[in-house]
Design a protein around this motif. Structure first.
Motif, mmCIF file in Angstrom:
data_model
loop_
_atom_site.group_PDB
_atom_site.id
_atom_site.type_symbol
_atom_site.label_atom_id
_atom_site.label_comp_id
_atom_site.label_asym_id
_atom_site.label_seq_id
_atom_site.Cartn_x
_atom_site.Cartn_y
_atom_site.Cartn_z
ATOM 1 N N HIS A 77 -0.501 -9.739 -44.403
ATOM 2 C CA HIS A 77 -0.300 -8.305 -44.635
ATOM 3 C C HIS A 77 0.715 -7.773 -43.628
ATOM 4 C CE1 HIS A 77 -1.136 -4.074 -45.424
ATOM 5 N NE2 HIS A 77 -1.190 -3.910 -44.109
ATOM 6 N N VAL A 78 1.605 -6.913 -44.113
ATOM 7 C CA VAL A 78 2.611 -6.289 -43.253
ATOM 8 C C VAL A 78 2.583 -4.782 -43.470
ATOM 9 C CG1 VAL A 78 5.083 -6.061 -42.812
ATOM 10 C CG2 VAL A 78 4.121 -8.301 -43.285
ATOM 11 N N ASP A 79 2.512 -4.029 -42.372
ATOM 12 C CA ASP A 79 2.580 -2.570 -42.438
ATOM 13 C C ASP A 79 4.048 -2.161 -42.237
ATOM 14 O OD1 ASP A 79 2.440 0.169 -42.189
ATOM 15 O OD2 ASP A 79 0.781 0.162 -40.755
ATOM 16 N N ASN A 104 4.777 -8.543 -52.462
ATOM 17 C CA ASN A 104 4.515 -7.244 -51.848
ATOM 18 C C ASN A 104 4.695 -7.301 -50.328
ATOM 19 O OD1 ASN A 104 2.203 -8.926 -51.769
ATOM 20 N ND2 ASN A 104 0.894 -7.163 -51.371
ATOM 21 N N VAL A 105 4.331 -8.405 -49.704
ATOM 22 C CA VAL A 105 4.503 -8.562 -48.255
ATOM 23 C C VAL A 105 5.991 -8.591 -47.908
ATOM 24 C CG1 VAL A 105 4.037 -10.042 -46.261
ATOM 25 C CG2 VAL A 105 2.311 -9.780 -48.052
ATOM 26 N N ILE A 106 6.762 -9.309 -48.688
ATOM 27 C CA ILE A 106 8.206 -9.389 -48.446
ATOM 28 C C ILE A 106 8.859 -8.035 -48.690
ATOM 29 C CG2 ILE A 106 10.354 -10.491 -49.182
ATOM 30 C CD1 ILE A 106 8.572 -12.944 -49.930
ATOM 31 N N ALA A 107 8.418 -7.325 -49.718
ATOM 32 C CA ALA A 107 8.953 -5.984 -49.996
ATOM 33 C C ALA A 107 8.640 -5.033 -48.850
ATOM 34 C CB ALA A 107 8.383 -5.446 -51.309
ATOM 35 N N ASN A 124 4.949 -20.925 -46.168
ATOM 36 C CA ASN A 124 4.084 -19.872 -46.702
ATOM 37 C C ASN A 124 3.855 -20.123 -48.190
ATOM 38 O OD1 ASN A 124 3.596 -17.421 -44.719
ATOM 39 N ND2 ASN A 124 5.626 -18.241 -44.282
ATOM 40 N N PRO A 125 2.688 -19.727 -48.718
ATOM 41 C CA PRO A 125 2.409 -19.944 -50.140
ATOM 42 C C PRO A 125 3.457 -19.350 -51.086
ATOM 43 C CG PRO A 125 0.384 -19.329 -49.015
ATOM 44 C CD PRO A 125 1.507 -19.184 -48.017
ATOM 45 N N VAL A 126 4.073 -18.233 -50.717
ATOM 46 C CA VAL A 126 5.055 -17.596 -51.596
ATOM 47 C C VAL A 126 6.272 -18.496 -51.837
ATOM 48 C CG1 VAL A 126 6.379 -16.338 -49.834
ATOM 49 C CG2 VAL A 126 6.156 -15.378 -52.125
ATOM 50 N N THR A 127 6.569 -19.392 -50.922
ATOM 51 C CA THR A 127 7.742 -20.269 -51.084
ATOM 52 C C THR A 127 7.513 -21.354 -52.127
ATOM 53 O OG1 THR A 127 7.062 -21.764 -49.296
ATOM 54 C CG2 THR A 127 8.454 -19.894 -48.702
ATOM 55 N N LYS A 128 6.281 -21.539 -52.548
ATOM 56 C CA LYS A 128 5.973 -22.557 -53.551
ATOM 57 C C LYS A 128 6.122 -22.043 -54.981
ATOM 58 C CE LYS A 128 3.021 -25.223 -50.493
ATOM 59 N NZ LYS A 128 3.269 -24.573 -49.250
ATOM 60 N N GLU A 129 6.348 -20.750 -55.138
ATOM 61 C CA GLU A 129 6.558 -20.189 -56.469
ATOM 62 C C GLU A 129 7.887 -20.678 -57.029
ATOM 63 O OE1 GLU A 129 6.084 -15.973 -56.781
ATOM 64 O OE2 GLU A 129 4.222 -15.984 -55.624
#
Length: 136
Positions: A77-79, A104-107, A124-129
């Protein structure tokens, strides 16, 4: 171990070959970001690698900060609003080996860090998409 003012004050501090000031807070099992105002905005780089962070939030006003090393945590999570308001000069964020799963975290990072030039998401899991490389 909680990140206390004493830990921050006793942490290793150094100047790199380019003259940037760094503080090393790595491998201390820190669960949350707190008490960072004790640094008095004296550092260009803060190394929080290999701790137990899950959220990138709660930064005080750190205008000098340009680089965050956050590899090997569990950040998911990123604020972005907190980063944009309190860390406006961030140009580099290393998030290798964390728990970033969604766009959403990258955005949030993109909207929170308008000067961001370098972002590492290796491991990170997002890189596996499938569409990860095309979308970035």
């Amino acid at each position: 171990m909680r990140l206390s003012a004493n830990i921050i004050q006793s942490a290793e501090q150094r100047t790199d070959p380019l003259g940037s000031r760094e503080i090393l807070l790595r491998s201390l099992a820190i669960p949350t970001i707190e008490h960072m105002s004790v640094t008095r905005d004296q550092f260009d780089t803060i190394d929080l690698s290999n701790n137990h962070l899950t959220r990138l939030e709660n930064f005080p006003r750190l205008e000098r900060l340009s680089c965050l090393y956050l590899g090997g945590n569990g950040i998911n999570h990123v604020d972005g609003k907190n980063l944009k308001k309190n860390c406006p000069g961030l140009t580099t964020i290393i998030l290798s080996g964390n728990g970033v799963k969604g766009w959403n975290v990258i955005a949030d990072l993109g909207s929170g860090c308008p000067k961001l030039d370098f972002l590492s998401l290796v491991g990170n899991p997002v890189t596996k998409e499938e569409s990860f490389r095309i979308s970035i």
